[in-house]
Scaffold this active site. Structure first.
Site, PDB file in Angstrom:
ATOM      1  N   HIS A  30     -33.814  19.116 137.826  1.00 27.74           N
ATOM      2  CA  HIS A  30     -34.080  18.519 136.612  1.00 27.74           C
ATOM      3  C   HIS A  30     -33.597  19.440 135.368  1.00 27.74           C
ATOM      4  CE1 HIS A  30     -37.947  16.438 138.102  1.00 27.74           C
ATOM      5  NE2 HIS A  30     -36.976  15.722 138.230  1.00 27.74           N
ATOM      6  N   ASP A  53     -26.238  21.679 118.574  1.00 21.19           N
ATOM      7  CA  ASP A  53     -25.962  20.402 117.835  1.00 21.19           C
ATOM      8  C   ASP A  53     -24.662  19.950 117.844  1.00 21.19           C
ATOM      9  OD1 ASP A  53     -26.259  18.331 115.879  1.00 21.19           O
ATOM     10  OD2 ASP A  53     -26.430  19.700 114.310  1.00 21.19           O
ATOM     11  N   ASP A  98     -34.793  20.912 132.890  1.00 22.66           N
ATOM     12  CA  ASP A  98     -35.583  21.837 132.449  1.00 22.66           C
ATOM     13  C   ASP A  98     -35.344  23.230 133.380  1.00 22.66           C
ATOM     14  OD1 ASP A  98     -36.934  21.216 134.863  1.00 22.66           O
ATOM     15  OD2 ASP A  98     -38.903  21.298 133.934  1.00 22.66           O
ATOM     16  N   SER A 107     -33.730  11.715 136.066  1.00 25.01           N
ATOM     17  CA  SER A 107     -33.827  12.556 137.106  1.00 25.01           C
ATOM     18  C   SER A 107     -35.199  12.629 138.140  1.00 25.01           C
ATOM     19  CB  SER A 107     -33.933  13.956 136.594  1.00 25.01           C
ATOM     20  OG  SER A 107     -35.077  14.201 135.527  1.00 25.01           O
ATOM     21  N   ASN A 108     -36.053  11.491 137.902  1.00 25.85           N
ATOM     22  CA  ASN A 108     -37.379  11.376 138.817  1.00 25.85           C
ATOM     23  C   ASN A 108     -36.731  10.545 139.920  1.00 25.85           C
ATOM     24  OD1 ASN A 108     -39.652  10.849 139.890  1.00 25.85           O
ATOM     25  ND2 ASN A 108     -40.714  10.611 137.726  1.00 25.85           N
ATOM     26  N   ASP A 127     -29.538  18.579 119.400  1.00 24.22           N
ATOM     27  CA  ASP A 127     -29.730  17.738 120.693  1.00 24.22           C
ATOM     28  C   ASP A 127     -30.657  18.297 121.870  1.00 24.22           C
ATOM     29  OD1 ASP A 127     -27.670  16.070 119.717  1.00 24.22           O
ATOM     30  OD2 ASP A 127     -26.069  17.360 119.973  1.00 24.22           O
ATOM     31  N   ASP A 147     -46.048  27.718 138.143  1.00 25.40           N
ATOM     32  CA  ASP A 147     -46.100  26.326 137.279  1.00 25.40           C
ATOM     33  C   ASP A 147     -47.591  26.115 136.658  1.00 25.40           C
ATOM     34  OD1 ASP A 147     -45.657  23.871 136.242  1.00 25.40           O
ATOM     35  OD2 ASP A 147     -45.407  22.901 137.978  1.00 25.40           O
ATOM     36  N   GLY A 195     -32.050  16.531 114.045  1.00 24.19           N
ATOM     37  CA  GLY A 195     -30.552  16.372 114.591  1.00 24.19           C
ATOM     38  C   GLY A 195     -30.010  17.270 115.640  1.00 24.19           C
ATOM     39  N   HIS A 217     -46.462  18.019 138.446  1.00 22.75           N
ATOM     40  CA  HIS A 217     -47.038  19.227 138.401  1.00 22.75           C
ATOM     41  C   HIS A 217     -48.309  19.476 139.094  1.00 22.75           C
ATOM     42  CE1 HIS A 217     -43.807  20.514 135.541  1.00 22.75           C
ATOM     43  NE2 HIS A 217     -44.219  19.136 134.977  1.00 22.75           N
ATOM     44  N   ASP A 247     -41.256  24.080 139.355  1.00 28.17           N
ATOM     45  CA  ASP A 247     -42.288  22.876 139.468  1.00 28.17           C
ATOM     46  C   ASP A 247     -42.817  22.489 140.860  1.00 28.17           C
ATOM     47  OD1 ASP A 247     -41.475  23.382 136.784  1.00 28.17           O
ATOM     48  OD2 ASP A 247     -40.451  21.567 136.521  1.00 28.17           O
TER      49      ASP A 247
END
EC number: 3.1.-.-
Length: 559
Positions: free
Chosen positions: A71, A440, A73, A230-231, A46, A192, A44, A365, A160
């Site tokens: 991105h 959440d 991340d 996002s790629n 997010d 990275d 549950g 990467h 990255d």
């Protein structure tokens, strides 16, 4: 002499949630502020973000947040940080645009507008520190590495990255700038580690485009392209190759539309033909061999969408016989089971599947040779592998040792570890508060291990609810016990189990009513213990047992 500390609040011993602090005397430079999409066991949840306690305790020292790329991340946790800490945010044009989109979508840091657009030539002076940037190659334009120049030398964070000699100008690495940084003293390199274990080199993106064109040209039916929203690099390739193959593109999902819109407005995503994009509403106006459906999302969302398509439950388009599903991103190890399940569902729907990872290794990467090249260009005194699970960091550490960095100068940090440079040496000196904060819905950090444990139990063994109404004045049960089960047993087929459970509860309640020191908590605990023993003996399962005891005298439920 400056005191330099390097602290990882996220991005180490995990894939994502990048957040690193470079603390120089009384100033803190925050490098990236990312989130992590949860694995299946975080039921549950997010997203997962870093613990900002240390930054909240030292918010007056923060010089700014410096972002490497757009991105999730790297920028996804910004809304939660800026909600409580008002600090400037620095990033390239597209990175800032996507960061703003992330903040606005979350609706948390309302009114925040302290954004600063930089490029690879920007230098920002902070007292004794200068922050510089250098262009890198990744799957999104405007990616940069960050160089924090101190009196003791530079601390360099790659973000990255990968190396691709045939990359287009918008994605091209600035080798000259990296070499210039390496000519001066690089105290420490944070690099990275996402692909440090790979035994196969990445192919160039030009090769990927050629493979994509062959696929598009030879497919006889519709093509459903699946990738992460996002790629931007992959989406640009789909645009270019679709135009060459004389096909139209239909976009699905709001995440994709927003991302594409932002990138196109900034000129970071170029549409080769104004008529290439067509509304999904008009898809039936085109032959199947003219159609490309671009389906994206965050992390595992593209696969979830493909599953809905295969079951005929997608809101906009569903799979049919003759369709080709083209998965154009390389899934992580954690997603392999989901990918296998999704492929099976696609074939059952009459479509076929092709994975780009089945032909090439196409990653955002750096491969081991690229990682060693970055170390050789920068020539750091100390090396800190980041962005990856522990085994990836350890593999990266071995690569660094192969190119001449002694193991005593290599640190593999965990979250919260403080690496300090003092008296001419770098040491691990302690820890700060760090960890995972679970998001959440609108709840931030209010879900802990106990709640997750209960969710796990509920998902595995279900719930067993007992309702009894009593009168302490009469020392008797007025109603019940009534038993309700969800996710444990099928009630109609388990009458004996339910009747015996009811008798056990009745016996426990009557025994407690006949004692002089009646206690509500004791009564509930005895019901739980007695039922738990009986149910486990009969089923070898342990449902969550919830006794609800009500007293008739005042009709007030006792907790």
């Amino acid at each position: 002499m400056s005191k330099v500390k390097i602290i990882s609040l996220g991005g180490v011993r995990e894939n994502g949630k990048n957040m690193y602090l470079v603390e120089v005397d009384d100033m803190i430079f925050v490098l990236d502020c990312g989130l992590l999409y949860p694995e299946n066991e975080l039921l549950g949840i997010d997203v997962v973000i870093p613990d900002f306690t240390y930054l909240e305790e030292n918010k007056n020292k923060i010089a700014g947040v410096f972002l490497t790329h757009g991105h999730a991340d790297a920028v996804g946790a910004l809304p939660y940080l800026l909600q409580n800490i008002d600090v400037p945010v620095f990033g390239t044009e597209l990175t800032i645009a996507l960061a703003k989109l992330s903040v606005e979508s979350a609706g948390l840091a309302v009114g925040f507008n302290d954004y600063h657009v930089i490029d690879e030539n920007t230098e920002i002076e902070f007292d004794k520190v200068v922050v510089r940037f250098f262009r890198t190659t990744h799957t999104i334009p405007d990616s940069v590495g960050i160089c924090v120049v101190t009196e003791e030398g530079s601390v360099v964070y790659t973000g990255d990255f990968k190396f691709d000699q045939s990359a287009s100008p918008m994605y091209r690495t600035d080798y000259g700038k990296i070499t210039d940084i390496g000519e001066n003293k690089v105290l420490a390199l944070l690099s990275d580690s996402g692909d440090a274990e790979s035994t196969v080199e990445n192919v160039s993106d030009r090769k990927v485009a050629e493979e994509m064109f062959d696929t598009f040209k030879n497919a006889e039916g519709r093509i459903i392209v699946s990738c992460v929203a996002s790629n931007i690099l992959r989406i640009q390739q789909v645009f270019d190759v679709a135009q060459q193959a004389d096909r139209k593109i239909f976009l699905t999902g709001p995440t994709l539309v927003e991302t594409v819109d932002v990138a196109m407005k900034l000129g970071k995503l170029v549409l080769p033909d104004p008529d290439l994009l067509v509304s999904i509403k008009n898809i039936n106006s085109y032959r199947d061999d003219q159609v490309i459906i671009l389906e994206t999302g965050n992390s595992g969302e593209p696969l979830e969408s493909l599953q809905r398509m295969s079951k005929g439950k997608h809101k906009q388009v569903n799979l049919k016989e003759g369709d080709l599903v083209y998965i154009t991103t390389t899934p992580s190890t954690a997603m392999e089971t989901t990918v296998a399940k999704t492929k099976n569902m696609i074939y059952r729907a009459g479509a076929s599947v092709k994975e780009i990872s089945g032909t090439f290794k196409a990653s955002g990467h750096a491969s081991p040779n690229d990682l060693k090249l970055m170390i050789n260009l920068l020539r750091p005194t100390y090396f800190i592998p980041v962005q990856g699970e522990y085994r990836m960091q350890a593999a990266h550490a071995r690569l660094a040792n192969e190119v001449g960095i002694p193991f005593k100068n290599i640190f593999i940090p965990g979250k919260g570890d403080v690496i300090e440079y003092a008296k001419g040496r770098m040491h691990m000196t302690g820890q700060v508060t760090a960890g995972n904060v679970l998001i959440d819905g609108i709840g931030v950090g209010d879900i802990g291990n106990i709640v997750l444990r209960d969710r796990k139990l509920l998902s595995e063994d279900g719930i067993f609810v007992v309702v009894v109404t009593i009168s302490r004045r009469l020392n008797k049960i007025l109603s019940g016990p009534e038993i309700v089960s969800r996710g444990f047993v099928y009630m109609k087929a388990s009458e004996d189990l339910v009747n015996e459970s009811s008798a056990i509860v009745k016996e426990v309640v009557e025994a407690n009513l006949n004692t002089k020191d009646f206690d509500w908590a004791k009564l509930k605990q005895e019901i739980r213990d007695s039922l738990s023993r009986y149910l486990f003996e009969q089923t070898k399962r342990k449902p969550v047992i919830l006794p609800i005891i009500m007293e008739a005298s005042n009709y007030q439920k006792k907790n």
